[in-house]
Design a protein around this motif. Sequence first.
Motif, PDB file in Angstrom:
ATOM      1  N   ALA A 151      -5.927   0.611  -9.881  1.00 27.40           N
ATOM      2  CA  ALA A 151      -4.661   0.786 -10.597  1.00 27.40           C
ATOM      3  C   ALA A 151      -4.253   2.254 -10.569  1.00 27.40           C
ATOM      4  CB  ALA A 151      -4.800   0.290 -12.028  1.00 27.40           C
ATOM      5  N   GLY A 152      -2.975   2.471 -10.330  1.00 31.17           N
ATOM      6  CA  GLY A 152      -2.451   3.816 -10.204  1.00 31.17           C
ATOM      7  C   GLY A 152      -2.426   4.345  -8.787  1.00 31.17           C
ATOM      8  N   GLY A 153      -3.074   3.626  -7.884  1.00 31.23           N
ATOM      9  CA  GLY A 153      -3.130   4.052  -6.499  1.00 31.23           C
ATOM     10  C   GLY A 153      -1.904   3.636  -5.704  1.00 31.23           C
ATOM     11  N   SER A 154      -1.971   3.909  -4.411  1.00 31.04           N
ATOM     12  CA  SER A 154      -0.850   3.646  -3.511  1.00 31.04           C
ATOM     13  C   SER A 154      -1.315   2.914  -2.263  1.00 31.04           C
ATOM     14  CB  SER A 154      -0.179   4.961  -3.089  1.00 31.04           C
ATOM     15  OG  SER A 154       0.362   5.643  -4.191  1.00 31.04           O
ATOM     16  N   LEU A 155      -0.409   2.146  -1.710  1.00 30.55           N
ATOM     17  CA  LEU A 155      -0.607   1.502  -0.413  1.00 30.55           C
ATOM     18  C   LEU A 155       0.729   1.495   0.312  1.00 30.55           C
ATOM     19  CD1 LEU A 155      -2.760  -1.724  -1.088  1.00 30.55           C
ATOM     20  CD2 LEU A 155      -3.455   0.277   0.238  1.00 30.55           C
ATOM     21  N   ARG A 156       0.659   1.490   1.629  1.00 30.02           N
ATOM     22  CA  ARG A 156       1.865   1.316   2.436  1.00 30.02           C
ATOM     23  C   ARG A 156       1.659   0.113   3.328  1.00 30.02           C
ATOM     24  NH1 ARG A 156       4.700   6.068   5.862  1.00 30.02           N
ATOM     25  NH2 ARG A 156       5.112   6.748   3.719  1.00 30.02           N
TER      26      ARG A 156
ATOM     27  N   ARG B 185       8.762   2.330  -8.439  1.00 25.57           N
ATOM     28  CA  ARG B 185       7.386   2.443  -7.919  1.00 25.57           C
ATOM     29  C   ARG B 185       7.308   2.098  -6.431  1.00 25.57           C
ATOM     30  NH1 ARG B 185       3.624  -0.966  -9.714  1.00 25.57           N
ATOM     31  NH2 ARG B 185       5.068  -2.644 -10.283  1.00 25.57           N
ATOM     32  N   PHE B 186       8.115   1.144  -5.993  1.00 25.87           N
ATOM     33  CA  PHE B 186       8.086   0.696  -4.601  1.00 25.87           C
ATOM     34  C   PHE B 186       9.338   1.154  -3.879  1.00 25.87           C
ATOM     35  CE2 PHE B 186       5.312  -3.405  -5.086  1.00 25.87           C
ATOM     36  CZ  PHE B 186       4.356  -2.677  -5.778  1.00 25.87           C
ATOM     37  N   THR B 187       9.185   1.452  -2.590  1.00 23.20           N
ATOM     38  CA  THR B 187      10.306   1.843  -1.739  1.00 23.20           C
ATOM     39  C   THR B 187      10.213   1.070  -0.431  1.00 23.20           C
ATOM     40  OG1 THR B 187      10.266   4.086  -2.672  1.00 23.20           O
ATOM     41  CG2 THR B 187      11.482   3.768  -0.621  1.00 23.20           C
TER      42      THR B 187
ATOM     43  N   SER C  76       1.873   3.833  -7.813  1.00 21.71           N
ATOM     44  CA  SER C  76       1.572   3.474  -9.207  1.00 21.71           C
ATOM     45  C   SER C  76       1.282   1.984  -9.337  1.00 21.71           C
ATOM     46  CB  SER C  76       2.750   3.870 -10.116  1.00 21.71           C
ATOM     47  OG  SER C  76       3.019   5.246 -10.022  1.00 21.71           O
ATOM     48  N   LEU C  77       0.424   1.505  -8.492  1.00 21.89           N
ATOM     49  CA  LEU C  77       0.142   0.071  -8.465  1.00 21.89           C
ATOM     50  C   LEU C  77      -0.522  -0.396  -9.750  1.00 21.89           C
ATOM     51  CD1 LEU C  77      -0.901  -0.160  -4.756  1.00 21.89           C
ATOM     52  CD2 LEU C  77       0.811  -1.624  -5.834  1.00 21.89           C
ATOM     53  N   LYS C  78      -0.191  -1.623 -10.117  1.00 17.69           N
ATOM     54  CA  LYS C  78      -0.713  -2.247 -11.326  1.00 17.69           C
ATOM     55  C   LYS C  78      -1.464  -3.528 -10.956  1.00 17.69           C
ATOM     56  CE  LYS C  78       3.403  -0.753 -13.892  1.00 17.69           C
ATOM     57  NZ  LYS C  78       4.541  -1.199 -14.732  1.00 17.69           N
ATOM     58  N   PRO C  79      -2.383  -3.958 -11.789  1.00 14.74           N
ATOM     59  CA  PRO C  79      -3.092  -5.215 -11.498  1.00 14.74           C
ATOM     60  C   PRO C  79      -2.135  -6.397 -11.279  1.00 14.74           C
ATOM     61  CG  PRO C  79      -4.237  -4.037 -13.222  1.00 14.74           C
ATOM     62  CD  PRO C  79      -2.964  -3.271 -12.959  1.00 14.74           C
TER      63      PRO C  79
ATOM     64  N   THR D  86      -0.255 -10.434   3.921  1.00 13.88           N
ATOM     65  CA  THR D  86      -1.357  -9.488   3.794  1.00 13.88           C
ATOM     66  C   THR D  86      -1.714  -9.372   2.306  1.00 13.88           C
ATOM     67  OG1 THR D  86      -2.134  -7.253   4.363  1.00 13.88           O
ATOM     68  CG2 THR D  86       0.161  -7.442   3.685  1.00 13.88           C
ATOM     69  N   GLN D  87      -2.997  -9.416   2.023  1.00 15.57           N
ATOM     70  CA  GLN D  87      -3.460  -9.427   0.643  1.00 15.57           C
ATOM     71  C   GLN D  87      -3.474  -8.026   0.056  1.00 15.57           C
ATOM     72  OE1 GLN D  87      -4.578 -12.157  -1.433  1.00 15.57           O
ATOM     73  NE2 GLN D  87      -4.532 -10.552  -3.001  1.00 15.57           N
ATOM     74  N   VAL D  88      -2.907  -7.895  -1.117  1.00 18.16           N
ATOM     75  CA  VAL D  88      -2.982  -6.654  -1.897  1.00 18.16           C
ATOM     76  C   VAL D  88      -3.678  -6.992  -3.208  1.00 18.16           C
ATOM     77  CG1 VAL D  88      -1.681  -4.891  -3.129  1.00 18.16           C
ATOM     78  CG2 VAL D  88      -0.942  -5.626  -0.851  1.00 18.16           C
ATOM     79  N   THR D  89      -4.761  -6.291  -3.470  1.00 13.54           N
ATOM     80  CA  THR D  89      -5.507  -6.499  -4.705  1.00 13.54           C
ATOM     81  C   THR D  89      -5.613  -5.175  -5.449  1.00 13.54           C
ATOM     82  OG1 THR D  89      -6.795  -8.281  -3.688  1.00 13.54           O
ATOM     83  CG2 THR D  89      -7.656  -7.319  -5.728  1.00 13.54           C
ATOM     84  N   VAL D  90      -5.166  -5.177  -6.700  1.00 15.80           N
ATOM     85  CA  VAL D  90      -5.198  -3.974  -7.523  1.00 15.80           C
ATOM     86  C   VAL D  90      -6.186  -4.199  -8.657  1.00 15.80           C
ATOM     87  CG1 VAL D  90      -3.841  -2.320  -8.850  1.00 15.80           C
ATOM     88  CG2 VAL D  90      -2.776  -3.570  -6.952  1.00 15.80           C
ATOM     89  N   SER D  91      -7.211  -3.391  -8.685  1.00 19.72           N
ATOM     90  CA  SER D  91      -8.230  -3.536  -9.722  1.00 19.72           C
ATOM     91  C   SER D  91      -7.903  -2.639 -10.912  1.00 19.72           C
ATOM     92  CB  SER D  91      -9.602  -3.182  -9.160  1.00 19.72           C
ATOM     93  OG  SER D  91      -9.630  -1.825  -8.756  1.00 19.72           O
ATOM     94  N   SER D  92      -8.288  -3.106 -12.087  1.00 25.30           N
ATOM     95  CA  SER D  92      -7.999  -2.352 -13.310  1.00 25.30           C
ATOM     96  C   SER D  92      -9.115  -1.388 -13.648  1.00 25.30           C
ATOM     97  CB  SER D  92      -7.768  -3.313 -14.464  1.00 25.30           C
ATOM     98  OG  SER D  92      -8.902  -4.145 -14.631  1.00 25.30           O
TER      99      SER D  92
END
Length: 115
Positions: free
Chosen positions: A14-19, A66-68, A84-87, A109-115
């Motif tokens: 959580a709080g991280g970024s992905l593209r 948060r997303f663009t 600023s990814l959230k769970p 594509t799987q996106v998993t956001v851990s808390s």
Amino acid sequence: QVQVVESGGGLVQAGGSLRLSCAASGTIFSFSSMGWYRQAPGKQRELVAAISSGGSTNIADAVKGRFTIFRDNAKNTVYLQMNSLKPEDTAVYYCNLNWGHLERWGQGTQVTVSS
């Protein structure tokens, strides 16, 4: 044959970024509207962000700020920058290409956001 292929998903805190990237084959990419959708377990697929052939964007309220979404027509690629990814952003993310009567979906594509 027009196809779209997503990449860039993964596990992030959580709080991280992905593209995410979505590459399209064929010659119609620059004329197409592109969108990113997501589907969480037990939920319906929902629009996250879209961009027209002219570059106009539409961002869902849940991810606004948060997303663009942006595109590179020279590379036949559309991107989704997620900050600023959230769970609750955890989902399978799908790319969509839309050009007139033609519509294509990627495999997701799987996106998993851990808390």
